[in-house]
Structure formats: structure tokens, C-alpha cells
Design a protein around this motif. Structure first.
Motif, PDB file in Angstrom:
ATOM      1  N   LYS A 359      66.713  20.984  44.763  1.00 21.91           N
ATOM      2  CA  LYS A 359      66.961  22.385  44.422  1.00 21.91           C
ATOM      3  C   LYS A 359      65.857  22.879  43.501  1.00 21.91           C
ATOM      4  CE  LYS A 359      70.322  25.545  42.308  1.00 21.91           C
ATOM      5  NZ  LYS A 359      71.649  25.671  41.658  1.00 21.91           N
ATOM      6  N   VAL A 360      65.325  24.055  43.811  1.00 14.82           N
ATOM      7  CA  VAL A 360      64.289  24.684  42.985  1.00 14.82           C
ATOM      8  C   VAL A 360      64.801  26.036  42.518  1.00 14.82           C
ATOM      9  CG1 VAL A 360      61.969  25.666  42.952  1.00 14.82           C
ATOM     10  CG2 VAL A 360      62.392  23.484  44.120  1.00 14.82           C
ATOM     11  N   SER A 361      64.794  26.238  41.187  1.00 11.81           N
ATOM     12  CA  SER A 361      65.275  27.489  40.587  1.00 11.81           C
ATOM     13  C   SER A 361      64.128  28.168  39.862  1.00 11.81           C
ATOM     14  CB  SER A 361      66.420  27.207  39.609  1.00 11.81           C
ATOM     15  OG  SER A 361      67.474  26.521  40.240  1.00 11.81           O
ATOM     16  N   PRO A 362      63.658  29.333  40.333  1.00  3.94           N
ATOM     17  CA  PRO A 362      62.547  30.013  39.663  1.00  3.94           C
ATOM     18  C   PRO A 362      62.960  30.542  38.308  1.00  3.94           C
ATOM     19  CG  PRO A 362      63.441  31.394  41.400  1.00  3.94           C
ATOM     20  CD  PRO A 362      64.131  30.067  41.512  1.00  3.94           C
ATOM     21  N   GLY A 363      62.003  30.534  37.371  1.00  3.62           N
ATOM     22  CA  GLY A 363      62.281  31.031  36.032  1.00  3.62           C
ATOM     23  C   GLY A 363      61.986  32.501  35.851  1.00  3.62           C
ATOM     24  N   VAL A 364      61.330  33.127  36.837  1.00  3.42           N
ATOM     25  CA  VAL A 364      61.015  34.555  36.778  1.00  3.42           C
ATOM     26  C   VAL A 364      61.338  35.180  38.125  1.00  3.42           C
ATOM     27  CG1 VAL A 364      59.225  34.363  35.002  1.00  3.42           C
ATOM     28  CG2 VAL A 364      58.605  34.084  37.407  1.00  3.42           C
ATOM     29  N   ALA A 365      61.700  36.456  38.107  1.00  2.00           N
ATOM     30  CA  ALA A 365      62.124  37.141  39.328  1.00  2.00           C
ATOM     31  C   ALA A 365      60.979  37.336  40.309  1.00  2.00           C
ATOM     32  CB  ALA A 365      62.756  38.484  38.977  1.00  2.00           C
ATOM     33  N   SER A 366      59.751  37.314  39.810  1.00  2.00           N
ATOM     34  CA  SER A 366      58.605  37.579  40.681  1.00  2.00           C
ATOM     35  C   SER A 366      58.211  36.379  41.542  1.00  2.00           C
ATOM     36  CB  SER A 366      57.399  38.005  39.836  1.00  2.00           C
ATOM     37  OG  SER A 366      57.077  37.007  38.884  1.00  2.00           O
ATOM     38  N   GLY A 393      63.001  35.212  42.780  1.00  2.00           N
ATOM     39  CA  GLY A 393      63.962  35.008  41.717  1.00  2.00           C
ATOM     40  C   GLY A 393      65.188  34.214  42.108  1.00  2.00           C
ATOM     41  N   SER A 394      65.310  33.843  43.383  1.00  2.00           N
ATOM     42  CA  SER A 394      66.500  33.121  43.858  1.00  2.00           C
ATOM     43  C   SER A 394      66.171  31.652  44.117  1.00  2.00           C
ATOM     44  CB  SER A 394      67.034  33.752  45.139  1.00  2.00           C
ATOM     45  OG  SER A 394      67.437  35.092  44.912  1.00  2.00           O
TER      46      SER A 394
END
Length: 433
Positions: A359-366, A393-394
Motif C-alpha cells: 500500500k502506498v499513501s501519498p503525503g500531498v494531494a498533488s 492524493g489517494s
């Protein structure tokens, strides 16, 4: 008699000079200082110290607002005006009102349009300290609206994003102590401020990018700033210490932006100090302060497949805080047919015959991440699978059935297969039964 006439003339001249005009020739209209198209409104506008550019602190004795010639304000004329000194530059949300406890009421009554102007003389002058920014709050109390060609009546001009906060509605007069949520706009009233005297030289520009104390700035940024009234040109200085000019030395620029690329490339992980001043025939702005920013970190250790981080303990969690410094290593990860992606940040593990969940969760919406999983070798990758179901961002999640003893490579990159887009901050989690 001559002495009396001379003194009268002197006071008249001083009164004319003690006025600051901000974009009074603007032709656009908007919902500031009040909305004429709704029954009630409450509007707060922030005028930065640099924009006012007063020569000294002083008492503000009144305002002039400017009205479209075709507009009427007969049903938008019951005003209450409040002023305040504030350190705030913009509004952070639709409820980020400056509290009424920090404001002083300076006028309450009926205003009229005369020669396409609304001139307001304050009951009590307001002491502007010329250190903070000025907030102007106007509450309109009439229960009716004016029907105008452009809906709104008052002249406005574009300025900093979110520098004005507007509530307009038809239900009830607003209580400034507890105003409802509003909308933020990037314009303000064209205005004349009576009682203050403007500097002859133009004011200091407000730098838009990079913002002060910004982090992770690219090595070839485009510097931008807000246009300054009365400025003919601007001068940029950039150095590696406060006030230094070792990178750019008072370079003259005729617009409101300057690109460092390709002639100047900054160093990674370095603090820089930026100063922009404005210039006219009356001189150069004075007292302008440095804006400081820090460039992106060094290239990550796992930037290439050959430097993939080895995973040996589970559950595995890693925060990639320097992802914005990754490179594309001259190409794209194309092992999965018709499903390429940027060559991003790499990890590797040895399978044990069970499913692994990545699972990869971005730290910024861009940042719009994509996960690529491969086996084989770095110079001969074999596609196992990719995942890119969501947008910027998702999070993305992929489950891989592993073979015991087989080494797997995980690439976390930007989803594009033909455009080199930088990665950014993300967290990767890998679990197994």
C-alpha cells in the motif's frame, strides 16, 4: 487676510496629499466593500502594509470607494465600517474572520453615490500603525437589493488570492461577533484612503513564489511577485546568507516573474535568501525584507532500481520524505506492456510463497502514485503487476502472490508513462500473512 488665505491653501494642499489611491482606475466590479446584489453582506478586506506604502503611521479619516457609472446603490447604502491593524495577510478558510474584538467601528450610517464615488468621512479617525496590515470590514444592513447590469456595483481590482472574505445573503443582518461562513476571493475594492501620505518611491513587492520559509523548492524555480502600483521595474537579489547577492546581484526585471532556468541552477538542500524591490523615477522601495526558502533534498538512495531498499522485516513501513528529489533515470518503467510509469523510488523483498499486500499513501494531494511490481533483474525486469486505480492524493494498494525464494522489485512512481513527473512524499506499507 493674505495670511489666512495662505494657511487655508496650505491646509487644502496637505489634505489632498494626505491620501493614498489604490487602483482607482479599475473597471471590474465585485462584492466589495459590500454586495449590492444581496440584501445583506459582511466583507473583510486585507490591504498589506507594502501595498498601502504609507510614509508614516497616521490617522485614517475616511475612504472613497468607486462605483460603476451605470450602477445604483439606493438599497445598499446602510453601512457600518470597522477597521483594524492585523498581521494576517490572507484568509485561510471561509470562516477565518478577523474577530470583531480586534476591530474598531469608525462609521455607521447612510452612504450615497456622488460622481460615481462613495465618500465616507469617519466619525472617529482610526490610528493606523504602519507596521501591520490594514483590515477593512463593512457590514451592509439594508433589507433590499439593487438591480444592476453587472449585478454588483463597486469597482474592484485583482490582488492576492484569498485576500478578501465575503458573506452575502438575504436572511438577516450579520453580527460581526459571529459571522456565518463566507467565500474567499482574490480581489479588493479600488479605494482612496484619506489621512495617510504615500511614499514617493513604490512599495516593496509581495513575493508569491517561493513563499517565505518554503521547503522543497526546485533547483530552477520561477520567482513571481505581486505587481506594485507605480513601479516601472523590479530588482532581484539572491544569496546564500541574509542580504547576500552571490547568486543574483540586483538584476533588473521588467515583469513580475523571473525564471532561474537555464542560466542559474541552485544547489540541493540549501537555504537561499531572496529580495525583490520595486523601482520608479522616484526611487527604489526601501525596507524590503528577505524571503528565505530551502531547495529539495539530495537524490534519494533508492532513486534507481540498483539502489532499491531491502525489506526483511514485516510489517514494513517507510516514509519517503525526499521523494520530490527523485529522477527518472533517463527513462520509464515499461516492463508491463501498455502500462508504463515513471521510474520512481525502489524497494525489494524476497517472496515466501504467500500473498504480499503493498500500500502506498501519498503525503500531498498533488502526487498521484502508481505501484509497479516486477521480478527478474534491474536490467531485465519482468512484469508482475501494476496498480493505479485512484487519482492524486489517494492511496493505491496491490496484492501480489509471491513465489518462495524469488526476489521482487517495487517501484513507486508517478503514473505517467510518457511524461517525467516528479514523485513526492509518500508512505509505503508492506504486509504478509
Amino acid at each position: 487676510m493674505k495670511r489666512i488665505l495662505l494657511l487655508s491653501f496650505l491646509f487644502a494642499v496637505l489634505n489632498i496629499n494626505a491620501q493614498i489611491n489604490l487602483n482607482i482606475g479599475s473597471s471590474a466590479v465585485g462584492s466589495a466593500p459590500v454586495s449590492s446584489f444581496f440584501s445583506y453582506s459582511y466583507v473583510q478586506q486585507i490591504y498589506p502594509k507594502q501595498e498601502i506604502n504609507a510614509s508614516a503611521a497616521g490617522n485614517i479619516t475616511g475612504f472613497t470607494f468607486y462605483v460603476d457609472p451605470s450602477a445604483t446603490i439606493n438599497d445598499s447604502s446602510n453601512w457600518t465600517i470597522y477597521l483594524g491593524n492585523t498581521s494576517k495577510m490572507t484568509f485561510t478558510s471561509g470562516t477565518d474572520w478577523i474577530p470583531s474584538s480586534q476591530l474598531t467601528q469608525v462609521f455607521a450610517g447612510t452612504v450615497t453615490k456622488n460622481n460615481n464615488k462613495v465618500e465616507v468621512v469617519f466619525t472617529t479617525p482610526f490610528a493606523y500603525n504602519n507596521t501591520d496590515n490594514l483590515v477593512i470590514a463593512v457590514k451592509e444592513n439594508s433589507p433590499s437589493i439593487d438591480i444592476n447590469n453587472f449585478d454588483e456595483a463597486f469597482k474592484v481590482y485583482p490582488y492576492l488570492q484569498n485576500s478578501t472574505l465575503v458573506y452575502k445573503g438575504d436572511r438577516a443582518v450579520v453580527d460581526p461577533a459571529s459571522p456565518p461562513g463566507g467565500i474567499r476571493v482574490d480581489y479588493k475594492s479600488a479605494i482612496s484612503i484619506t489621512g495617510l501620505t504615500a511614499n514617493l518611491a513604490p512599495g516593496c513587492p509581495i513575493v508569491m513564489y517561493p513563499s517565505n520559509n518554503a521547503q522543497f523548492i526546485s533547483l530552477s524555480p520561477t520567482i513571481t511577485w505581486q505587481q506594485v502600483l507605480g513601479a516601472d521595474s523590479y530588482r532581484i537579489s539572491l544569496g546564500t546568507s541574509p542580504g547576500a547577492t552571490d547568486v543574483i546581484n540586483h538584476q533588473t526585471v521588467n515583469g513580475t516573474s523571473f525564471s532561474l532556468s537555464p542560466s542559474i541552477v541552485l544547489n540541493r538542500n540549501t537555504n537561499y535568501y531572496l529580495k525583490v524591490t520595486s523601482f520608479s523615477v522616484n526611487g527604489e522601495s526601501s525596507g524590503c525584507t528577505d524571503y528565505t526558502f530551502k531547495t529539495i533534498p539530495p537524490i534519494p538512495a533508492n532513486d534507481a532500481c540498483s539502489g532499491a531498499l531491502q525489506i526483511s522485516e514485516y510489517p514494513y513501513t517507510y516514509v519517503q520524505s525526499d521523494g520530490m528529489s527523485s529522477t527518472n533515470n533517463g527513462g520509464f518503467a515499461l516492463a508491463c506492456a501498455n502500462d508504463g510509469m515513471n521510474d520512481g523510488l525502489w524497494f525489494k523483498f524476497t517472496g515466501n510463497g504467500t500473498p504480499y499486500t503493498i500500500k502506498v499513501s501519498p503525503g500531498v494531494a498533488s502526487f498521484d502514485p502508481k505501484i509497479g511490481v516486477y521480478n527478474g533483474t534491474c536490467d531485465n525486469l519482468v512484469c508482475v503487476g501494476t496498480m493505479d486505480n485512484n487519482g492524486g492524493g489517494s492511496s493505491e494498494t496491490i496484492v501480489v502472490q509471491t513465489t518462495a525464494g524469488t526476489e521482487y522489485y517495487v517501484n513507486v512512481g508517478s503514473y505517467e508513462d510518457s511524461v517525467d513527473k516528479p514523485e513526492d512524499v509518500f508512505t509505503i506499507n508492506i504486509t504478509r500473512p
